[in-house]
Motif scaffolding. Structure first.
Motif, PDB file in Angstrom:
ATOM      1  N   GLU A 133     101.334  97.683  -2.470  1.00  0.00           N
ATOM      2  CA  GLU A 133     102.408  97.550  -1.483  1.00  0.00           C
ATOM      3  C   GLU A 133     102.690  98.876  -0.782  1.00  0.00           C
ATOM      4  OE1 GLU A 133     101.962  94.627  -3.717  1.00  0.00           O
ATOM      5  OE2 GLU A 133     103.258  95.981  -4.870  1.00  0.00           O
ATOM      6  N   TYR A 134     102.266  99.976  -1.381  1.00  0.00           N
ATOM      7  CA  TYR A 134     102.845 101.252  -0.983  1.00  0.00           C
ATOM      8  C   TYR A 134     101.850 102.326  -0.562  1.00  0.00           C
ATOM      9  CZ  TYR A 134     106.057 105.258  -1.230  1.00  0.00           C
ATOM     10  OH  TYR A 134     106.805 106.359  -0.939  1.00  0.00           O
ATOM     11  N   ASP A 135     100.809 102.563  -1.334  1.00  0.00           N
ATOM     12  CA  ASP A 135      99.978 103.756  -1.143  1.00  0.00           C
ATOM     13  C   ASP A 135      99.440 103.879   0.280  1.00  0.00           C
ATOM     14  OD1 ASP A 135     100.440 104.076  -3.789  1.00  0.00           O
ATOM     15  OD2 ASP A 135      98.345 104.204  -4.408  1.00  0.00           O
ATOM     16  N   TRP A 136      99.639 105.050   0.885  1.00  0.00           N
ATOM     17  CA  TRP A 136      99.051 105.353   2.181  1.00  0.00           C
ATOM     18  C   TRP A 136      98.844 106.865   2.277  1.00  0.00           C
ATOM     19  CZ3 TRP A 136     104.350 105.432   1.962  1.00  0.00           C
ATOM     20  CH2 TRP A 136     105.045 106.336   2.768  1.00  0.00           C
ATOM     21  N   PRO A 137      98.012 107.364   3.197  1.00  0.00           N
ATOM     22  CA  PRO A 137      97.594 108.775   3.155  1.00  0.00           C
ATOM     23  C   PRO A 137      98.721 109.792   3.156  1.00  0.00           C
ATOM     24  CG  PRO A 137      96.190 107.542   4.654  1.00  0.00           C
ATOM     25  CD  PRO A 137      97.294 106.609   4.236  1.00  0.00           C
ATOM     26  N   LEU A 138      99.814 109.521   3.864  1.00  0.00           N
ATOM     27  CA  LEU A 138     100.875 110.525   3.994  1.00  0.00           C
ATOM     28  C   LEU A 138     102.111 110.176   3.167  1.00  0.00           C
ATOM     29  CD1 LEU A 138     100.628 111.241   7.840  1.00  0.00           C
ATOM     30  CD2 LEU A 138      99.587 112.509   5.951  1.00  0.00           C
ATOM     31  N   GLN A 139     101.946 109.412   2.096  1.00  0.00           N
ATOM     32  CA  GLN A 139     103.125 109.061   1.306  1.00  0.00           C
ATOM     33  C   GLN A 139     103.807 110.339   0.822  1.00  0.00           C
ATOM     34  OE1 GLN A 139     100.434 106.929  -1.547  1.00  0.00           O
ATOM     35  NE2 GLN A 139     101.986 107.569  -3.015  1.00  0.00           N
ATOM     36  N   PRO A 140     105.147 110.363   0.859  1.00  0.00           N
ATOM     37  CA  PRO A 140     105.869 111.634   0.706  1.00  0.00           C
ATOM     38  C   PRO A 140     105.827 112.239  -0.682  1.00  0.00           C
ATOM     39  CG  PRO A 140     107.381 109.785   0.922  1.00  0.00           C
ATOM     40  CD  PRO A 140     106.030 109.250   1.212  1.00  0.00           C
ATOM     41  N   TRP A 141     105.689 111.430  -1.728  1.00  0.00           N
ATOM     42  CA  TRP A 141     105.649 112.014  -3.078  1.00  0.00           C
ATOM     43  C   TRP A 141     104.228 111.927  -3.607  1.00  0.00           C
ATOM     44  CZ3 TRP A 141     105.275 110.170  -8.385  1.00  0.00           C
ATOM     45  CH2 TRP A 141     105.569 111.166  -9.336  1.00  0.00           C
ATOM     46  N   LYS A 142     103.544 113.061  -3.599  1.00  0.00           N
ATOM     47  CA  LYS A 142     102.188 113.123  -4.114  1.00  0.00           C
ATOM     48  C   LYS A 142     101.995 114.479  -4.783  1.00  0.00           C
ATOM     49  CE  LYS A 142      98.794 111.232  -1.794  1.00  0.00           C
ATOM     50  NZ  LYS A 142      97.692 111.015  -0.808  1.00  0.00           N
ATOM     51  N   PRO A 143     102.488 114.617  -6.022  1.00  0.00           N
ATOM     52  CA  PRO A 143     102.338 115.899  -6.722  1.00  0.00           C
ATOM     53  C   PRO A 143     100.863 116.229  -6.927  1.00  0.00           C
ATOM     54  CG  PRO A 143     103.076 114.186  -8.221  1.00  0.00           C
ATOM     55  CD  PRO A 143     103.131 113.595  -6.853  1.00  0.00           C
ATOM     56  N   SER A 144     100.579 117.487  -7.204  1.00  0.00           N
ATOM     57  CA  SER A 144      99.188 117.933  -7.314  1.00  0.00           C
ATOM     58  C   SER A 144      98.416 117.146  -8.356  1.00  0.00           C
ATOM     59  CB  SER A 144      99.153 119.429  -7.648  1.00  0.00           C
ATOM     60  OG  SER A 144      99.861 119.686  -8.866  1.00  0.00           O
ATOM     61  N   TRP A 145      99.088 116.772  -9.450  1.00  0.00           N
ATOM     62  CA  TRP A 145      98.378 116.040 -10.499  1.00  0.00           C
ATOM     63  C   TRP A 145      98.041 114.608 -10.087  1.00  0.00           C
ATOM     64  CZ3 TRP A 145     101.102 111.749 -11.745  1.00  0.00           C
ATOM     65  CH2 TRP A 145     102.505 111.799 -11.643  1.00  0.00           C
ATOM     66  N   ALA A 146      98.635 114.129  -8.991  1.00  0.00           N
ATOM     67  CA  ALA A 146      98.422 112.743  -8.574  1.00  0.00           C
ATOM     68  C   ALA A 146      97.515 112.622  -7.353  1.00  0.00           C
ATOM     69  CB  ALA A 146      99.758 112.080  -8.274  1.00  0.00           C
ATOM     70  N   ALA A 147      96.833 113.698  -6.986  1.00  0.00           N
ATOM     71  CA  ALA A 147      96.023 113.685  -5.766  1.00  0.00           C
ATOM     72  C   ALA A 147      94.966 112.590  -5.785  1.00  0.00           C
ATOM     73  CB  ALA A 147      95.371 115.048  -5.565  1.00  0.00           C
ATOM     74  N   ASN A 148      94.372 112.331  -6.938  1.00  0.00           N
ATOM     75  CA  ASN A 148      93.330 111.311  -7.035  1.00  0.00           C
ATOM     76  C   ASN A 148      93.868 109.955  -7.478  1.00  0.00           C
ATOM     77  OD1 ASN A 148      91.277 113.138  -6.315  1.00  0.00           O
ATOM     78  ND2 ASN A 148      91.160 113.895  -8.425  1.00  0.00           N
ATOM     79  N   ILE A 149      95.179 109.867  -7.704  1.00  0.00           N
ATOM     80  CA  ILE A 149      95.790 108.625  -8.178  1.00  0.00           C
ATOM     81  C   ILE A 149      96.380 107.856  -7.005  1.00  0.00           C
ATOM     82  CG2 ILE A 149      97.612 107.658  -9.634  1.00  0.00           C
ATOM     83  CD1 ILE A 149      97.203 110.126 -11.446  1.00  0.00           C
ATOM     84  N   TYR A 150      97.247 108.515  -6.238  1.00  0.00           N
ATOM     85  CA  TYR A 150      97.780 107.907  -5.024  1.00  0.00           C
ATOM     86  C   TYR A 150      96.768 108.173  -3.910  1.00  0.00           C
ATOM     87  CZ  TYR A 150     102.036 108.023  -7.859  1.00  0.00           C
ATOM     88  OH  TYR A 150     102.960 107.872  -8.864  1.00  0.00           O
ATOM     89  N   ASN A 151      95.763 107.296  -3.801  1.00  0.00           N
ATOM     90  CA  ASN A 151      94.595 107.603  -2.981  1.00  0.00           C
ATOM     91  C   ASN A 151      94.756 107.288  -1.500  1.00  0.00           C
ATOM     92  OD1 ASN A 151      94.285 104.813  -2.740  1.00  0.00           O
ATOM     93  ND2 ASN A 151      92.891 104.694  -4.480  1.00  0.00           N
ATOM     94  N   GLY A 152      95.875 106.650  -1.118  1.00  0.00           N
ATOM     95  CA  GLY A 152      96.148 106.486   0.293  1.00  0.00           C
ATOM     96  C   GLY A 152      95.580 105.257   0.964  1.00  0.00           C
ATOM     97  N   VAL A 153      94.826 104.419   0.260  1.00  0.00           N
ATOM     98  CA  VAL A 153      94.221 103.256   0.913  1.00  0.00           C
ATOM     99  C   VAL A 153      94.680 101.930   0.323  1.00  0.00           C
ATOM    100  CG1 VAL A 153      92.182 104.588   1.551  1.00  0.00           C
ATOM    101  CG2 VAL A 153      92.186 103.316  -0.595  1.00  0.00           C
ATOM    102  N   ASP A 154      95.254 101.932  -0.879  1.00  0.00           N
ATOM    103  CA  ASP A 154      95.553 100.677  -1.568  1.00  0.00           C
ATOM    104  C   ASP A 154      96.533  99.795  -0.806  1.00  0.00           C
ATOM    105  OD1 ASP A 154      93.864 101.435  -3.564  1.00  0.00           O
ATOM    106  OD2 ASP A 154      95.420 102.012  -4.988  1.00  0.00           O
ATOM    107  N   GLY A 155      97.458 100.405  -0.063  1.00  0.00           N
ATOM    108  CA  GLY A 155      98.463  99.630   0.663  1.00  0.00           C
ATOM    109  C   GLY A 155      98.017  99.162   2.030  1.00  0.00           C
ATOM    110  N   GLY A 156      96.825  99.521   2.462  1.00  0.00           N
ATOM    111  CA  GLY A 156      96.333  99.066   3.762  1.00  0.00           C
ATOM    112  C   GLY A 156      97.197  99.511   4.926  1.00  0.00           C
ATOM    113  N   GLY A 157      97.923 100.622   4.759  1.00  0.00           N
ATOM    114  CA  GLY A 157      98.742 101.144   5.844  1.00  0.00           C
ATOM    115  C   GLY A 157     100.115 100.511   5.961  1.00  0.00           C
ATOM    116  N   GLU A 158     100.504  99.667   4.988  1.00  0.00           N
ATOM    117  CA  GLU A 158     101.817  99.011   5.073  1.00  0.00           C
ATOM    118  C   GLU A 158     102.957  99.952   4.708  1.00  0.00           C
ATOM    119  OE1 GLU A 158     100.561  94.379   4.017  1.00  0.00           O
ATOM    120  OE2 GLU A 158     101.737  95.556   2.608  1.00  0.00           O
ATOM    121  N   CYS A 159     102.679 100.967   3.914  1.00  0.00           N
ATOM    122  CA  CYS A 159     103.650 101.971   3.446  1.00  0.00           C
ATOM    123  C   CYS A 159     104.965 101.359   2.976  1.00  0.00           C
ATOM    124  CB  CYS A 159     103.895 103.062   4.480  1.00  0.00           C
ATOM    125  SG  CYS A 159     104.334 102.527   6.147  1.00  0.00           S
ATOM    126  N   GLY A 160     104.875 100.210   2.305  1.00  0.00           N
ATOM    127  CA  GLY A 160     106.042  99.604   1.680  1.00  0.00           C
ATOM    128  C   GLY A 160     106.975  98.861   2.602  1.00  0.00           C
TER     129      GLY A 160
END
Length: 644
Positions: free
Chosen positions: A341-368
């Motif tokens: 529902e959420y993940d997109w490339p510029l999501q505001p909370w992306k700590p360094s440890w999550a760079a490969n977890i919140y990958n920016g494509v799962d939400g298809g650009g819907e950004c919640g």
């Protein structure tokens, strides 16, 4: 000479037959008449790759189809004529149209888009025929996609639905047994969102965007606890929905029933940009059975993330709400946010440890945004998108239902110590009334524990254990439920990777049992964790902390009383129970944080005395039976069983 004659005959036959034709019937769909039959004829030299593409609205470009149906799905396709039936399609508030395309064998697709497996999609370059339009009665004015939810007030019930315009709509409701003329009426609020508010492809592209209509939000107030109410939504000018019913919430009830799962997804009856899960239909089917069996006992549904799997293709949300309406229009349907529902490339909370977890494509650009608009959960949690799009909502909240306090969290936004979400969870757990709700269930999407080989999420799980598990243990959370992994897996009660009890029936040992319930429909999932000493021949041992795990689809059912909490896993393949855990919780004696045994000490003494007497009687019986058996054994005849 003979070849020329044969060619002339073929041409004459084609001219006599005419151009290819394509029809779609009936031209008007209703709530009860919703199947579409597509027929074609006069298709010369048919190819097994020829297809019919589905469009809405009819003004869509050829390449912006919703999906497609291969003609060879019809038994008669090789004759150049055939028919295909499409079961229920949702009301997209615009007509449908169908177009027939040729695809000769050996001709590569020119479509730059590929499907989920990387295979080329049809390029829609050889259009042969176009059908007439098929539209729903009322042109989108009639309410659709009804679903209920609790509010922050125990005597209320929220209903949301979709219409094609923002005109005034109402909710009419009344107690069972009252005439409709005596029902109450409540106004609704309408909201929508625009293509410009989508954050990335395909949600902001012509291929993915379709106008979502208007979401109407109405609240039925002043409800008596635990009573059946009937309701309908709409207006005299635009039309009314069917009449539905629900049982109002009773926070003082002595029993709590819920159906819980994650990662349901949406099935569509045509090929599209990715695979869609037919198992999601089975989950809904079995839950309908279970709800009907409850009769007048109230329940609610909990869907913990990865809701529709629209992935930026907006009409999937319409399919999803049509799919769940048979359960969600009569039973409160609660959700929390997931990566799809959420993940997109510029999501505001992306700590360094999550760079490969919140990958920016799962939400298809819907950004919640669709998730935030189409649902409205209790509480007022929100998080800015940082893009000009509306804030993301429905992130974390809680409510009481009978003897259980339910907490929902977001694993996609900041949950670390000091964050708004962390502070909410901490304060909420500190103020639970354990004398009224002795059980606490916390739910989120990405799991804290799993034995799936989901390597990239390892650091995310470590962060959750570091920041959240101490809160769960301190405040005696009974059960933690997670999705994301498309399997069912039940863990023992866990504290910092340590298992506190390996039984399936136990008294609460001081830490929550964890259960992964993301097996409701979506199919793809990595394997279980392999043994590190078998890199070439993977072996997947089940860790001791994993009490039960399976790849079968299904859902869970919760039944809690003041004596115990029971969670069962029901498999879609047979609708039967395949796993169960019972948790007996110590009761509060009225003193905060002071726990006493569930049975008074005097009662234990009486029970021990009675037990000793019964044991003595049993030993006497066994001794007498042994003597009798020895005396009569010569007269006994062995009985064969099926195995022997």
């Amino acid at each position: 000479m003979h070849a020329k004659v044969a060619l002339l005959v073929v041409l004459a036959v084609r001219l006599a037959a005419g151009d290819p034709t394509l029809t779609a019937t009936p031209p008007t769909l209703t709530k009860s008449v919703h199947s579409i039959t597509i027929r074609w004829s006069n298709l010369t030299s048919p190819s097994p790759l020829d297809y019919v593409a589905v469009y809405s609205p009819p003004s869509s470009a050829d390449l912006d189809y919703l999906g497609f149906l291969p003609l060879n799905a019809s038994a008669s396709w090789a004759t150049g004529a055939g028919a295909l039936k499409l079961p229920r399609l949702p009301d997209l508030r615009a007509p449908y149209q169908f177009r027939l395309f040729r695809w000769p064998p050996g001709q590569p697709s020119k479509n730059p888009r590929v499907d989920q497996d990387g295979d080329p999609l049809p390029d829609a370059t050889r259009r042969a025929a176009v059908s007439g339009e098929v539209a729903y009665e009322g042109a989108g004015a009639r309410p659709a996609q009804l679903h209920l939810a609790f509010t922050d007030e125990a005597d209320e019930m929220r209903v949301l639905f979709v219409c094609g315009d923002a005109g005034r709509r109402f909710v009419r409701y009344g107690l069972a047994g009252r005439r409709e003329e005596e029902w109450e009426e409540a106004a609704t609020e309408a909201r929508t969102y625009e293509r410009r508010q989508m954050c990335d492809y395909p949600a902001n592209d012509t291929v993915g965007w379709r106008h979502p209509g208007f979401v109407f939000d109405g609240v039925m107030k002043g409800l008596q606890p635990g009573r059946r109410y009937f309701y309908k939504v709409g207006s005299d000018s635009g039309g009314w929905s069917e009449t539905y019913s629900f049982i109002s919430r009773d926070i003082e009830a002595k029993e709590t029933i819920a159906f819980l799962f994650g990662d349901l997804g949406t099935y569509v009856p045509y090929h599209t940009y990715f695979r869609t899960p037919p198992e999601s239909l089975s989950t809904v089917k079995w839950i309908i059975r279970d709800l009907e069996a409850l009769g007048e006992r109230p329940a609610f549904i909990s869907h913990i993330g990865d809701i529709s799997y629209a992935r930026g293709y907006s009409w999937f949300w319409d399919h999803f709400f049509e799919q769940i309406e048979p359960i969600a229009s009569n039973t409160p349907y609660h959700v929390c946010i997931g990566n799809h529902e959420y993940d997109w490339p510029l999501q505001p909370w992306k700590p360094s440890w999550a760079a490969n977890i919140y990958n920016g494509v799962d939400g298809g650009g819907e950004c919640g945004v669709p998730y935030s608009m189409k649902f409205r959960m209790p509480g007022n949690s929100s998080f800015p998108t940082g893009t000009g799009a509306p804030d993301t909502r429905n992130l974390y909240y809680s409510f009481d239902s009978g003897v259980v306090h339910f907490v929902y969290m977001s694993t996609e936004t900041d949950f670390t110590e000091g964050s708004d979400q962390y502070n909410f969870i901490k304060a909420d757990l500190e103020h639970v009334n354990r004398s009224r709700t002795p059980f606490i269930i916390l739910q989120g999407h990405r799991p804290m524990y799993t034995s799936s080989n989901e390597v990239k999420d390892t650091v995310h799980r470590e962060q959750m254990i570091q920041h959240l598990e101490p809160l769960f243990v301190k405040h005696k959370v009974t059960l933690a439920l997670w999705g994301h992994i498309h399997r069912y897996e039940r863990f023992c009660p866990m504290k910092n990777y340590q298992c506190l009890n390996t039984s399936s029936s136990f008294v609460y040992p001081g830490a929550p049992a964890h259960v992964v319930i993301g097996m409701a429909g979506q199919d793809y999932q990595p394997s279980w964790e392999p043994r590190t000493d078998h890199p070439d021949v993977p072996i997947f041992p089940q860790p001791e902390r994993s009490m039960y795990r399976t790849s079968e689809f299904g859902y869970t059912k919760l039944v809690a009383t003041r004596e115990k909490l029971t969670l069962t896993y029901i498999g879609n393949h047979d609708g039967q129970v395949h796993d169960m855990v019972e948790i007996f919780l110590e009761q509060v004696d009225g003193t905060p944080d002071k726990m006493v045994g569930a049975v008074p000490k005097k009662t234990w003494l009486y029970m021990k005395i009675v037990g000793c007497v019964m044991l003595a009687m049993l030993l006497g019986f066994v001794a007498g039976f042994a003597v009798r058996m020895k005396r009569d054994s010569a007269r006994w005849t062995p009985v064969k069983n099926e195995e022997s």
